[in-house]
Design a protein around this motif. Structure first.
Motif, PDB file in Angstrom:
ATOM      1  N   PRO A  56      -5.802  30.522 -38.593  1.00  0.00           N
ATOM      2  CA  PRO A  56      -4.093  31.081 -38.283  1.00  0.00           C
ATOM      3  C   PRO A  56      -3.566  30.137 -39.798  1.00  0.00           C
ATOM      4  CG  PRO A  56      -4.154  29.637 -36.666  1.00  0.00           C
ATOM      5  CD  PRO A  56      -5.736  29.909 -37.513  1.00  0.00           C
ATOM      6  N   ALA A  57      -2.293  30.571 -40.150  1.00  0.00           N
ATOM      7  CA  ALA A  57      -1.212  29.848 -41.284  1.00  0.00           C
ATOM      8  C   ALA A  57      -0.440  30.091 -40.787  1.00  0.00           C
ATOM      9  CB  ALA A  57      -1.733  29.562 -42.390  1.00  0.00           C
ATOM     10  N   ILE A  58       1.064  29.278 -40.159  1.00  0.00           N
ATOM     11  CA  ILE A  58       1.828  29.951 -40.097  1.00  0.00           C
ATOM     12  C   ILE A  58       3.238  29.265 -41.001  1.00  0.00           C
ATOM     13  CG2 ILE A  58       3.989  29.678 -38.396  1.00  0.00           C
ATOM     14  CD1 ILE A  58       1.824  28.959 -36.230  1.00  0.00           C
ATOM     15  N   MET A  59       4.145  30.956 -41.785  1.00  0.00           N
ATOM     16  CA  MET A  59       5.095  30.246 -42.640  1.00  0.00           C
ATOM     17  C   MET A  59       6.268  30.717 -41.733  1.00  0.00           C
ATOM     18  SD  MET A  59       6.009  32.071 -46.471  1.00  0.00           S
ATOM     19  CE  MET A  59       6.510  34.170 -46.321  1.00  0.00           C
ATOM     20  N   VAL A  60       7.392  29.798 -41.851  1.00  0.00           N
ATOM     21  CA  VAL A  60       8.125  30.104 -40.876  1.00  0.00           C
ATOM     22  C   VAL A  60       9.647  30.467 -41.799  1.00  0.00           C
ATOM     23  CG1 VAL A  60      10.383  28.598 -39.269  1.00  0.00           C
ATOM     24  CG2 VAL A  60       7.594  28.339 -39.253  1.00  0.00           C
ATOM     25  N   ASN A  61      10.430  31.402 -41.666  1.00  0.00           N
ATOM     26  CA  ASN A  61      11.391  32.043 -42.771  1.00  0.00           C
ATOM     27  C   ASN A  61      13.141  31.274 -42.044  1.00  0.00           C
ATOM     28  OD1 ASN A  61      10.021  32.665 -44.584  1.00  0.00           O
ATOM     29  ND2 ASN A  61       9.714  34.805 -43.672  1.00  0.00           N
ATOM     30  N   SER A  62      13.720  30.702 -41.796  1.00  0.00           N
ATOM     31  CA  SER A  62      13.944  29.353 -43.164  1.00  0.00           C
ATOM     32  C   SER A  62      14.118  28.712 -42.154  1.00  0.00           C
ATOM     33  CB  SER A  62      15.117  30.457 -43.204  1.00  0.00           C
ATOM     34  OG  SER A  62      15.569  28.771 -44.901  1.00  0.00           O
ATOM     35  N   CYS A  63      12.608  27.738 -42.975  1.00  0.00           N
ATOM     36  CA  CYS A  63      13.395  26.700 -42.620  1.00  0.00           C
ATOM     37  C   CYS A  63      14.450  25.467 -42.935  1.00  0.00           C
ATOM     38  CB  CYS A  63      12.558  25.534 -43.286  1.00  0.00           C
ATOM     39  SG  CYS A  63      10.583  26.028 -42.997  1.00  0.00           S
ATOM     40  N   THR A  64      15.009  25.931 -43.595  1.00  0.00           N
ATOM     41  CA  THR A  64      17.103  25.650 -43.844  1.00  0.00           C
ATOM     42  C   THR A  64      17.596  25.694 -42.773  1.00  0.00           C
ATOM     43  OG1 THR A  64      17.654  27.790 -44.654  1.00  0.00           O
ATOM     44  CG2 THR A  64      16.435  25.495 -46.138  1.00  0.00           C
ATOM     45  N   GLY A  65      16.795  26.392 -41.724  1.00  0.00           N
ATOM     46  CA  GLY A  65      18.174  26.936 -40.219  1.00  0.00           C
ATOM     47  C   GLY A  65      17.151  26.405 -39.134  1.00  0.00           C
ATOM     48  N   LYS A  66      17.663  25.459 -38.307  1.00  0.00           N
ATOM     49  CA  LYS A  66      18.248  25.640 -37.065  1.00  0.00           C
ATOM     50  C   LYS A  66      16.768  25.205 -35.864  1.00  0.00           C
ATOM     51  CE  LYS A  66      22.092  25.774 -34.805  1.00  0.00           C
ATOM     52  NZ  LYS A  66      22.985  26.209 -36.556  1.00  0.00           N
ATOM     53  N   MET A  67      15.790  27.053 -36.435  1.00  0.00           N
ATOM     54  CA  MET A  67      15.169  27.280 -35.225  1.00  0.00           C
ATOM     55  C   MET A  67      14.127  26.749 -36.228  1.00  0.00           C
ATOM     56  SD  MET A  67      15.274  27.213 -32.078  1.00  0.00           S
ATOM     57  CE  MET A  67      13.736  28.027 -32.416  1.00  0.00           C
ATOM     58  N   GLY A  68      14.157  27.925 -37.916  1.00  0.00           N
ATOM     59  CA  GLY A  68      13.332  27.457 -38.235  1.00  0.00           C
ATOM     60  C   GLY A  68      13.013  25.924 -38.398  1.00  0.00           C
ATOM     61  N   HIS A  69      13.453  24.574 -38.537  1.00  0.00           N
ATOM     62  CA  HIS A  69      13.250  23.683 -38.644  1.00  0.00           C
ATOM     63  C   HIS A  69      12.432  23.354 -37.584  1.00  0.00           C
ATOM     64  CE1 HIS A  69      12.788  19.814 -39.694  1.00  0.00           C
ATOM     65  NE2 HIS A  69      13.207  19.959 -41.651  1.00  0.00           N
ATOM     66  N   SER A  70      12.885  23.180 -36.343  1.00  0.00           N
ATOM     67  CA  SER A  70      12.574  23.026 -35.303  1.00  0.00           C
ATOM     68  C   SER A  70      11.090  23.256 -34.990  1.00  0.00           C
ATOM     69  CB  SER A  70      13.213  23.400 -34.035  1.00  0.00           C
ATOM     70  OG  SER A  70      12.831  22.892 -33.263  1.00  0.00           O
ATOM     71  N   THR A  71      10.577  25.020 -35.182  1.00  0.00           N
ATOM     72  CA  THR A  71       9.474  25.318 -35.528  1.00  0.00           C
ATOM     73  C   THR A  71       8.633  24.913 -36.309  1.00  0.00           C
ATOM     74  OG1 THR A  71      10.660  27.362 -34.924  1.00  0.00           O
ATOM     75  CG2 THR A  71       8.360  28.011 -34.919  1.00  0.00           C
ATOM     76  N   ALA A  72       8.963  24.761 -37.182  1.00  0.00           N
ATOM     77  CA  ALA A  72       8.135  24.661 -38.586  1.00  0.00           C
ATOM     78  C   ALA A  72       7.812  23.461 -38.025  1.00  0.00           C
ATOM     79  CB  ALA A  72       8.958  23.765 -40.098  1.00  0.00           C
ATOM     80  N   GLU A  73       8.350  21.784 -37.097  1.00  0.00           N
ATOM     81  CA  GLU A  73       7.996  20.991 -36.589  1.00  0.00           C
ATOM     82  C   GLU A  73       7.086  21.535 -35.806  1.00  0.00           C
ATOM     83  OE1 GLU A  73      11.739  18.135 -37.510  1.00  0.00           O
ATOM     84  OE2 GLU A  73      12.277  19.525 -35.420  1.00  0.00           O
ATOM     85  N   ALA A  74       7.441  22.155 -35.161  1.00  0.00           N
ATOM     86  CA  ALA A  74       6.194  22.466 -33.614  1.00  0.00           C
ATOM     87  C   ALA A  74       5.135  22.805 -34.107  1.00  0.00           C
ATOM     88  CB  ALA A  74       6.566  23.581 -32.924  1.00  0.00           C
ATOM     89  N   VAL A  75       5.135  24.109 -35.532  1.00  0.00           N
ATOM     90  CA  VAL A  75       3.527  24.334 -35.762  1.00  0.00           C
ATOM     91  C   VAL A  75       2.693  22.980 -36.152  1.00  0.00           C
ATOM     92  CG1 VAL A  75       2.626  25.513 -37.545  1.00  0.00           C
ATOM     93  CG2 VAL A  75       4.870  26.316 -36.568  1.00  0.00           C
ATOM     94  N   VAL A  76       3.671  21.811 -37.001  1.00  0.00           N
ATOM     95  CA  VAL A  76       2.925  20.406 -37.315  1.00  0.00           C
ATOM     96  C   VAL A  76       2.386  20.007 -36.293  1.00  0.00           C
ATOM     97  CG1 VAL A  76       3.060  18.016 -38.559  1.00  0.00           C
ATOM     98  CG2 VAL A  76       3.882  20.867 -39.891  1.00  0.00           C
ATOM     99  N   ARG A  77       3.410  19.149 -35.020  1.00  0.00           N
ATOM    100  CA  ARG A  77       3.443  19.188 -34.066  1.00  0.00           C
ATOM    101  C   ARG A  77       1.884  19.855 -33.372  1.00  0.00           C
ATOM    102  NH1 ARG A  77       7.989  18.800 -32.644  1.00  0.00           N
ATOM    103  NH2 ARG A  77       7.797  20.438 -31.691  1.00  0.00           N
ATOM    104  N   ALA A  78       1.289  21.168 -33.602  1.00  0.00           N
ATOM    105  CA  ALA A  78       0.381  21.672 -32.280  1.00  0.00           C
ATOM    106  C   ALA A  78      -0.633  21.869 -34.039  1.00  0.00           C
ATOM    107  CB  ALA A  78       0.443  23.000 -32.273  1.00  0.00           C
ATOM    108  N   GLY A  79      -0.413  20.821 -34.455  1.00  0.00           N
ATOM    109  CA  GLY A  79      -2.228  21.133 -35.498  1.00  0.00           C
ATOM    110  C   GLY A  79      -2.221  21.949 -36.287  1.00  0.00           C
ATOM    111  N   ILE A  80      -1.290  23.173 -36.280  1.00  0.00           N
ATOM    112  CA  ILE A  80      -1.824  24.259 -37.371  1.00  0.00           C
ATOM    113  C   ILE A  80      -1.755  23.737 -38.993  1.00  0.00           C
ATOM    114  CG2 ILE A  80      -1.533  26.673 -36.631  1.00  0.00           C
ATOM    115  CD1 ILE A  80      -0.780  26.442 -33.592  1.00  0.00           C
ATOM    116  N   THR A  81      -1.863  25.225 -39.166  1.00  0.00           N
ATOM    117  CA  THR A  81      -1.789  24.607 -41.222  1.00  0.00           C
ATOM    118  C   THR A  81      -0.135  25.464 -40.981  1.00  0.00           C
ATOM    119  OG1 THR A  81      -3.834  24.793 -41.542  1.00  0.00           O
ATOM    120  CG2 THR A  81      -2.151  25.670 -43.291  1.00  0.00           C
ATOM    121  N   LEU A  82       0.719  24.545 -41.567  1.00  0.00           N
ATOM    122  CA  LEU A  82       2.138  24.921 -41.974  1.00  0.00           C
ATOM    123  C   LEU A  82       2.012  25.246 -43.332  1.00  0.00           C
ATOM    124  CD1 LEU A  82       5.200  25.638 -41.417  1.00  0.00           C
ATOM    125  CD2 LEU A  82       5.675  22.684 -42.441  1.00  0.00           C
TER     126      LEU A  82
END
Ligand SMILES: NC(=O)C1=CN([C@@H]2O[C@H](COP(=O)(O)OP(=O)(O)OC[C@H]3O[C@@H](n4cnc5c(N)ncnc54)[C@H](OP(=O)(O)O)[C@@H]3O)[C@@H](O)[C@H]2O)C=CC1
Ligand SMILES: O=C(O)C1=N[C@H](C(=O)O)C[C@H](O)C1
Length: 311
Positions: free
Chosen positions: A34-60
């Motif tokens: 799995p690779a996760i693309m987050v739209n939009s990383c510029t927003g509060k939730m998008g950014h926080s989710t992208a960080e959680a993806v990285v924390r979980a060791g999943i491909t962002l």
């Protein structure tokens, strides 16, 4: 966000390498898993989710679709040290074709705005892109109908926080078990969020739907939206640190006609992390469903929780 603001302010010629230029020179080799693309990383939730993806060791996926339309590629921003290319609406189809060739097991997350979520969902469906829709508001009936008609895989929910989803489930179970149990009683609902939130809370709407079944007639338009920071601090008791950065304080008050019986249901969240972590769970769940070619394709977070798929 500061990085992006600086990039936006820069003249076009000074902006970082465009997506198109990158696409021509990049050597593409597909990544499994799995690779996760987050739209939009510029927003509060998008950014926080992208960080959680990285924390979980999943491909962002190092690309994010934004709403900015003035340029082909609108800049880069960092997520936990990973440079993420921001792609404007005009280039998103070309960008997606490239991204898919590199990340064939792509899952998309949408945390954008009520005004654009239906159009975004149509784009994901047309491209058969499995997606997790966290954005609230918009035309919900159309959203569900469009996804169902497309046969695309999706998780759609107004709340991704495991503990809040459990509360929502409990309210729905209570409604099914004891329909009309509050007949004759009254309901008052107040939800407080950061002042940039434009819509009425999708979570509050979902809980009100359950309370309706328990005999409490109450319209979505009656839900009180608290957006004034002073009132949030004094009345709702939101800590100063969460007033603008993100909070969700909900109170549902049920009372008997003479006021001798009062029930208060309350859930208060500061920050974004609880939703971001749940979003990653939803992505992993959806990825499994896609890989298994599951017959059911449209899910909500109660399905994810019920499947025991939340870490
Ligand atoms: N399901 C859940 O658990 C939760 C849901 N939410 C919901 O998530 C949504 C986003 O909230 P929040 O992050 O706080 O909002 P923000 O205002 O911080 O972010 C919204 C983002 O959407 C971007 N955007 C606008 N148009 C487009 C477009 N066409 N394509 C891609 N991106 C676009 C904006 O980027 P730019 O302006 O740079 O283009 C902006 O960064 C809301 O609906 C909110 O209710 C929030 C918390 C939890
Ligand atoms: O915008 C928010 O912040 C939130 N939105 C969701 C909603 O509309 O219910 C979930 C949570 O309340 C936070």
């Amino acid at each position: 966000m500061v990085v992006q603001a600086a990039l936006r302010a820069a003249p076009a010629a000074a902006r970082p390498v465009t997506y198109v230029r990158q696409r021509r020179t990049m050597v593409v080799s597909a990544l499994a898993g799995p690779a996760i693309m987050v739209n939009s990383c510029t927003g509060k939730m998008g950014h926080s989710t992208a960080e959680a993806v990285v924390r979980a060791g999943i491909t962002l996926v190092p690309y994010s679709f934004t709403g900015q339309s003035e340029a082909v590629a609108v800049g880069k921003m960092g997520v936990s040290g990973i440079p993420v290319e921001l792609v404007g609406p005009e280039e998103r189809q070309a960008a997606l074709d490239h991204i898919r060739s590199k990340y064939p097991e792509l899952i998309v997350v949408d945390y954008t705005l009520p005004a654009v979520l239906n159009e975004n969902a149509t784009f994901y469906c047309e491209n058969k892109l499995p997606f997790v829709m966290g954005t609230t508001g918009g035309d919900r009936d159309k959203l569900l109908a469009d996804v169902a008609a497309s046969g695309n895989y999706a998780v759609i929910a107004p709340n991704m926080g495991k503990q809040i989803v459990a509360f929502q489930t409990m309210m729905e179970m209570m409604a099914e078990r004891f329909p009309g149990c509050f007949s004759g009683y009254t309901l008052q609902v107040a939800e407080s969020h950061q002042r940039t939130k434009v819509d009425t809370s999708g979570t509050a709407k979902a809980v009100v739907a359950s309370l309706n079944k328990m005999g409490l007639p109450y319209g979505e338009d009656q839900i009180e939206k608290v957006r004034d920071p002073a009132e949030q601090a004094s009345r709702m008791r939101v800590p100063e640190s969460a007033i603008d950065s993100g909070h969700a304080f909900h109170t549902y008050t049920v009372a008997s006609p003479d006021g001798s019986v009062v029930l208060e249901f309350k859930h208060n969240v500061c920050g974004r992390e609880v939703y971001a972590e749940g979003t990653v769970d939803a992505c992993l769940f959806l990825h499994r469903q896609v890989q298994a070619a599951a017959e059911k394709k449209l899910y909500n977070m109660i399905d994810v929780l019920t499947a025991g798929a939340m870490r």
